[in-house]
Enzyme design. Structure first.
Site, PDB file in Angstrom:
ATOM      1  N   GLU A 188       2.364 -16.284  -6.148  1.00 53.93           N
ATOM      2  CA  GLU A 188       1.896 -17.152  -5.066  1.00 53.93           C
ATOM      3  C   GLU A 188       2.317 -16.603  -3.712  1.00 53.93           C
ATOM      4  OE1 GLU A 188       1.832 -21.476  -7.384  1.00 53.93           O
ATOM      5  OE2 GLU A 188       3.642 -20.827  -6.347  1.00 53.93           O
ATOM      6  N   SER A 190      -1.817 -28.787 -10.612  1.00 51.49           N
ATOM      7  CA  SER A 190      -2.802 -29.844 -10.879  1.00 51.49           C
ATOM      8  C   SER A 190      -3.772 -30.061  -9.731  1.00 51.49           C
ATOM      9  CB  SER A 190      -2.081 -31.152 -11.211  1.00 51.49           C
ATOM     10  OG  SER A 190      -1.249 -31.562 -10.134  1.00 51.49           O
ATOM     11  N   LYS A 218       7.991 -24.004  -3.367  1.00 50.34           N
ATOM     12  CA  LYS A 218       6.999 -23.794  -4.405  1.00 50.34           C
ATOM     13  C   LYS A 218       7.662 -23.105  -5.590  1.00 50.34           C
ATOM     14  CE  LYS A 218       3.002 -22.128  -3.296  1.00 50.34           C
ATOM     15  NZ  LYS A 218       2.339 -23.092  -4.221  1.00 50.34           N
TER      16      LYS A 218
END
Length: 247
Positions: A118, A41, A109
């Protein structure tokens, strides 16, 4: 570690603060850079901002390396030129969110499911700027009691779940296979068609580098969600404003 703070207007919402933090992160972006584009987000705001600056002509010659299919779709819709690590093995900068940040700027993460891509992208960059809200700050990784993800191959996944849980038995670890959000009970699939096992800790993990090594020694494990010594700056959105912590 250098810390600086920007005070917000009292009328800003939490999403406004995240947007402000994302815009602060984009201040690190310069024309001609190859950028790692994060997922989530807050990172979504940063990608939107990069697209906006390109459209305005305030940035140019930017190349993005997305960390997920979702981010790839977003970037393409904004007209951000994209490439990959095969073509650009060294990136100038990556901007992404995190699920936990400890006092040494180590991260958890992958609760969004993109940890492998990532880590590949953000491990190849010269600078890695992380954006979070203050609820993500923890004393030690795993300290929130929420998931620490591990990406595993589907083959004999239950065997891998058991081995991961046994590995951290002393920390009261509970390992669970992540299921898809559609309610059908099927395993969640990553962009790489792998499964995710979420680890939940009641106690401290211990030495993070040792924990990392032990997880990666298990056959069937693809990658884990601990990002150790990777962040160069963390931008924190909170009620008292935006705080920037630099290594």
């Amino acid at each position: 570690m250098v810390v600086s703070t920007i005070s917000p207007s009292p009328v800003l919402t939490q999403d406004d603060l995240k947007k402000l933090a994302a815009y602060k992160a984009v201040d690190y972006v310069e024309s001609g850079m190859v950028l790692g584009l994060g997922t989530g987000s807050t990172a979504h705001h940063a990608v939107n901002r990069i697209g906006e600056l390109l459209k305005q002509g305030k940035l140019n010659n930017i190349i993005g390396i997305p960390t997920s299919k979702r981010t790839e779709e977003q970037a393409l819709s904004l007209g951000i030129p994209l490439s990959d690590l095969d073509t650009h093995p060294v990136l100038d900068l990556a901007i992404d969110g995190a699920d936990e940040v400890d006092t040494y700027l180590n991260l958890v993460k992958g609760r969004g499911g993109s940890l492998l891509r990532e880590k590949m992208v953000e491990g190849a960059c010269r600078k890695f700027v992380v954006i979070v809200d203050e609820s993500k700050m923890v004393k030690t990784l795993g300290g929130s009691g929420l998931a620490m993800p591990v990406e595993v191959v589907p083959f004999c996944w239950n065997f891998t779940v058991t081995r991961l849980q046994n590995l951290f038995r002393e920390a009261g670890c509970v390992a669970k296979l992540r299921v898809a959000a559609d309610g059908g009970g099927k395993p969640y699939l990553t962009d790489n068609a792998n499964y995710i096992v979420d680890l939940y800790f009641k106690g401290e993990i211990g030495d993070l580098k040792v924990a990392s090594h032990e997880i990666m020694r298990l056959a069937g494990v693809v990658e884990h969600g601990m990002f150790i010594d990777m962040a160069t700056a963390v931008i924190i959105a909170g009620e008292r404003g935006i705080t920037v912590k630099n290594k």
